[in-house]
Design a protein around this motif. Sequence first.
Motif, mmCIF file in Angstrom:
data_model
loop_
_atom_site.group_PDB
_atom_site.id
_atom_site.type_symbol
_atom_site.label_atom_id
_atom_site.label_comp_id
_atom_site.label_asym_id
_atom_site.label_seq_id
_atom_site.Cartn_x
_atom_site.Cartn_y
_atom_site.Cartn_z
ATOM 1 N N VAL A 124 0.613 -0.983 0.261
ATOM 2 C CA VAL A 124 -0.037 0.009 -0.041
ATOM 3 C C VAL A 124 0.832 0.936 -0.247
ATOM 4 N N ALA A 125 0.601 2.325 -0.861
ATOM 5 C CA ALA A 125 0.733 3.389 -1.071
ATOM 6 C C ALA A 125 0.679 5.068 -0.297
ATOM 7 N N THR A 126 1.462 5.787 -0.042
ATOM 8 C CA THR A 126 0.213 6.716 0.387
ATOM 9 C C THR A 126 0.966 8.201 -1.044
ATOM 10 N N SER A 127 0.571 9.264 -0.829
ATOM 11 C CA SER A 127 1.708 10.514 -1.504
ATOM 12 C C SER A 127 1.417 11.272 0.091
ATOM 13 N N ASN A 128 1.386 10.847 1.447
ATOM 14 C CA ASN A 128 1.825 12.153 2.247
ATOM 15 C C ASN A 128 3.369 10.896 2.759
ATOM 16 N N LEU A 129 3.001 10.109 3.868
ATOM 17 C CA LEU A 129 4.090 10.025 4.265
ATOM 18 C C LEU A 129 4.151 8.599 5.545
ATOM 19 N N PHE A 130 4.069 7.347 5.482
ATOM 20 C CA PHE A 130 3.965 6.667 6.637
ATOM 21 C C PHE A 130 4.810 7.288 7.691
ATOM 22 N N LEU A 131 5.104 7.111 8.932
ATOM 23 C CA LEU A 131 6.259 7.288 10.322
ATOM 24 C C LEU A 131 5.314 5.868 10.246
ATOM 25 N N PRO B 148 2.727 -8.086 32.797
ATOM 26 C CA PRO B 148 3.647 -8.068 33.867
ATOM 27 C C PRO B 148 5.236 -8.929 33.159
ATOM 28 N N GLY B 149 6.579 -8.278 33.164
ATOM 29 C CA GLY B 149 7.404 -8.928 33.301
ATOM 30 C C GLY B 149 8.082 -9.462 32.332
ATOM 31 N N PHE B 150 7.038 -9.091 30.490
ATOM 32 C CA PHE B 150 7.949 -8.867 29.413
ATOM 33 C C PHE B 150 7.243 -7.775 28.154
ATOM 34 N N TRP B 151 8.884 -7.591 27.374
ATOM 35 C CA TRP B 151 8.540 -6.846 26.856
ATOM 36 C C TRP B 151 8.050 -7.156 25.085
ATOM 37 N N SER B 152 6.790 -6.362 25.135
ATOM 38 C CA SER B 152 6.342 -6.804 24.213
ATOM 39 C C SER B 152 6.514 -5.469 22.650
ATOM 40 N N SER B 153 6.921 -5.879 21.719
ATOM 41 C CA SER B 153 7.610 -4.755 20.217
ATOM 42 C C SER B 153 6.934 -4.968 19.392
ATOM 43 N N GLY B 154 6.949 -3.971 18.871
ATOM 44 C CA GLY B 154 6.132 -3.808 17.633
ATOM 45 C C GLY B 154 6.496 -2.393 17.312
ATOM 46 N N LEU B 155 5.417 -1.876 15.449
ATOM 47 C CA LEU B 155 5.228 -1.202 15.259
ATOM 48 C C LEU B 155 4.375 -0.574 14.940
ATOM 49 N N LEU B 156 4.114 0.889 14.996
ATOM 50 C CA LEU B 156 3.102 1.824 15.008
ATOM 51 C C LEU B 156 3.198 2.343 13.680
ATOM 52 N N VAL B 157 2.190 2.219 12.846
ATOM 53 C CA VAL B 157 2.182 2.760 11.608
ATOM 54 C C VAL B 157 1.175 4.268 11.656
ATOM 55 N N PHE B 158 2.002 5.502 10.886
ATOM 56 C CA PHE B 158 1.181 6.853 10.815
ATOM 57 C C PHE B 158 1.307 6.728 9.536
ATOM 58 N N GLU B 159 -0.336 7.389 9.084
ATOM 59 C CA GLU B 159 0.261 8.100 7.639
ATOM 60 C C GLU B 159 -0.354 9.830 8.218
ATOM 61 N N VAL B 160 0.944 10.221 7.539
ATOM 62 C CA VAL B 160 0.908 11.992 7.777
ATOM 63 C C VAL B 160 1.281 12.434 6.530
ATOM 64 N N PRO B 161 1.416 13.994 6.667
ATOM 65 C CA PRO B 161 1.590 14.748 6.448
ATOM 66 C C PRO B 161 3.153 15.304 6.314
ATOM 67 N N GLU B 162 3.784 15.841 5.667
ATOM 68 C CA GLU B 162 5.432 15.989 5.535
ATOM 69 C C GLU B 162 4.902 17.208 6.728
ATOM 70 N N ASP B 163 4.185 18.101 6.788
ATOM 71 C CA ASP B 163 4.466 19.405 7.600
ATOM 72 C C ASP B 163 4.202 18.524 9.024
ATOM 73 N N ALA B 164 3.951 17.401 9.049
ATOM 74 C CA ALA B 164 3.454 16.889 10.968
ATOM 75 C C ALA B 164 4.672 16.674 11.375
ATOM 76 N N VAL B 165 5.732 16.285 10.096
ATOM 77 C CA VAL B 165 6.915 14.899 10.762
ATOM 78 C C VAL B 165 7.672 16.122 12.086
ATOM 79 N N PRO B 166 7.830 17.714 12.054
ATOM 80 C CA PRO B 166 8.926 18.202 12.705
ATOM 81 C C PRO B 166 7.862 18.265 13.958
ATOM 82 N N GLY B 167 8.959 17.982 14.742
ATOM 83 C CA GLY B 167 8.292 18.869 16.498
ATOM 84 C C GLY B 167 7.450 17.216 16.972
ATOM 85 N N ALA B 168 7.286 16.177 16.098
ATOM 86 C CA ALA B 168 6.000 15.580 16.238
ATOM 87 C C ALA B 168 6.799 14.377 17.710
#
Length: 225
Positions: free
Chosen positions: A99-106, A156-176
């Motif tokens: 899947v593609a976006t005209s914005n950005l996937f973070l 509790p007692g275990f670390w779970s890891s994974g990705l969180l994927v956001f679709e945002v315009p480029e101007d949302a990136v600075p300072g996020a």
Amino acid sequence: MAVTQVESRTARRAARKKPPRRGVGRRIAAGAAGIVLAAAAVYAQQNFSMSFEQRTSYLTYKGRIGETVETKRFTVKALSVTAAHAVDTTDYSNKVSKVATSNLFLLIDVSATSAREPFKLSKLSPPVLLTADGRRYQPTDKVNDALTLFNKYIQPGFWSSGLLVFEVPEDAVPGADLVFIPPVSPLVSDNYAPEAQIDLGLSGAAAGRLISQAEDHHSLVSESR
């Protein structure tokens, strides 16, 4: 004799008309019930007259990317941030597509553990990307949850890891910032529910580098774990 009988009948009618006296126990019970009803009315006025946002306000703990942010309910850390123009998803049969976006996937790599009880992230109150000007972006619905942290139990007692994927315009990136929010109920008021606000280190220069170096395609299937 007739006068005595009339007076006797009058006395009996008056006795019948006189209301029975309430016992002490009944008066105490009635008073207690009144207190309970008054307390319920105050609770309803304070809680159900407030908006959902007010009833689910959070106690915010702050940190930076790479740091461990500990709250009374969970501990979380954001490990890295990646940008891409396209990512993977899967369907009900596990068929992989792009899947593609005209914005950005973070893509934010997150690890978390629970303090007491296991939980899963909720779509009703998900983690959000908070921009410098106050906009809030929820995780994209273009990516199957099975490939993200939404598919993991945080225990509790275990670390779970994974990705969180956001679709945002480029101007949302600075300072996020990433605001990590545990699941909450819209019916239960908890003014001390914790959230973690994590500075992703995306200053002007860092944000520019992230945007300019965004991958054409980032595989989520190979990273889901």
